[in-house]
Enzyme design. Structure first.
Site, PDB file in Angstrom:
ATOM      1  N   PRO A  24       0.819  -1.213   0.000  1.00  0.00           N
ATOM      2  CA  PRO A  24       0.000   0.000   0.000  1.00  0.00           C
ATOM      3  C   PRO A  24       0.857   1.268   0.000  1.00  0.00           C
ATOM      4  CG  PRO A  24      -0.034  -1.049   2.156  1.00  0.00           C
ATOM      5  CD  PRO A  24       0.774  -1.922   1.263  1.00  0.00           C
ATOM      6  N   GLU A  25       0.518   2.220  -0.849  1.00  0.00           N
ATOM      7  CA  GLU A  25       1.145   3.536  -0.814  1.00  0.00           C
ATOM      8  C   GLU A  25       0.073   4.522  -0.356  1.00  0.00           C
ATOM      9  OE1 GLU A  25       3.904   4.360  -3.859  1.00  0.00           O
ATOM     10  OE2 GLU A  25       4.212   2.271  -4.361  1.00  0.00           O
ATOM     11  N   ASN A  84       7.192   2.740  -3.157  1.00  0.00           N
ATOM     12  CA  ASN A  84       8.238   2.428  -4.129  1.00  0.00           C
ATOM     13  C   ASN A  84       7.821   2.721  -5.575  1.00  0.00           C
ATOM     14  OD1 ASN A  84      10.907   1.666  -4.235  1.00  0.00           O
ATOM     15  ND2 ASN A  84      10.409  -0.413  -4.875  1.00  0.00           N
TER      16      ASN A  84
END
Ligand SMILES: [Zn+2]
Length: 268
Positions: free
Chosen positions: A2-3, A171
């Site tokens: 998860p971002e 990322n």
């Protein structure tokens, strides 16, 4: 994993919980095995990077449920009185049955209750959240820029992933932002124009969370496998110049850095 945009979207999916009253709670973590939120009203859901703060009024006490998704935790929202199939319930760390939907937290590495006034002890160390819509964007951008510029020797991708400096970039975003701004991922922050990069990050992430929008995409092309310029494209040709993309699994002494991709020609 998860971002920030994932959590932001999750918070929006969980909005139907706001205003409901907890009918029963089942904490399946040892520390809070006996905790009971029955009767508590859900006041708000506040995403902070990969942290989620769910605030309650519990008999006049302001209580916050703090959860963190880490790499593969998730929340599932199902109808009133419902549960997930039994094979999935084994992963449940928390079940909140409310007067509205039921929320089931799966594989959450962090599940804890604390007084709302103590939230700073769990999220106070975090940098400004690029998706914080309670603050003006220029203020968030300025604070994030200053935090990053204070670490001029850090490799760019490492600093951008440091949640103490700026919140919400995972990322995918850091790899794509380095490409879009033409920087080699490991360029020291001091040699990067930080402010335009952060401004671009805010714009791209806000686009990614637009209701009904295409989600996370940097190329403008939402076909499978076409969404990103460099992320996950080991050995494939650069979409701009055709040069074979480079890949690095990690950086010595920078454990925060994960897999990194770049174009040796477009990024200097
Ligand atoms: Zn290229």
């Amino acid at each position: 994993m998860p971002e920030g945009d994932t959590i932001y979207r999750l918070a929006r999916r969980m909005q139907p919980l706001v205003g409901t009253v907890v009918e029963s709670s089942d904490f399946r973590v040892p520390r809070f095995a006996t905790a009971d939120l029955s009767g508590a009203r859900v006041l708000s859901l506040v995403p902070r990077g990969k942290h989620m703060l769910t605030r309650f009024d519990h008999d006049g006490r302001a209580v916050t449920l703090h959860t963190h998704l880490e790499m593969d935790g998730e929340w599932s929202i199902v109808g009133h009185g419902k549960l997930l199939p039994r094979r999935l319930m084994g992963d449940a760390r928390l079940v909140l049955a409310t007067s509205g939907p039921t929320a089931i937290g799966l594989r959450l590495p962090v599940v804890e209750l604390l007084p709302t006034e103590a939230e700073h002890t769990v999220v106070g160390h975090l940098g400004p959240d690029l998706l914080d819509d309670t603050r003006p964007a220029p203020e968030v951008i300025a604070e994030a820029t200053a935090n990053l510029e204070a670490q001029p020797d850090r490799p760019l991708v490492s600093a951008l992933l440091d949640q103490r400096l700026v919140l919400g970039l995972g990322n995918v975003w850091v790899n794509e932002l380095a490409f879009l701004r033409g920087h080699l991922p490991f360029t020291p922050v001091g040699r990067v124009e930080v402010e335009p990069l952060i401004r671009l990050a805010v714009r791209a992430m806000r686009f990614a969370v637009r209701p009904g929008g295409p989600g996370r995409v940097t190329t403008g092309n939402t076909r499978p496998g076409e969404r990103y310029y460099v992320y996950g494209r080991t050995g494939e040709p650069c979409r701009r110049c055709g040069t074979k993309l480079q890949f690095s699994p990690e950086i010595p002494n920078e454990p925060g850095v994960r897999h990194t991709w770049w174009c040796p020609r477009c990024q200097t």
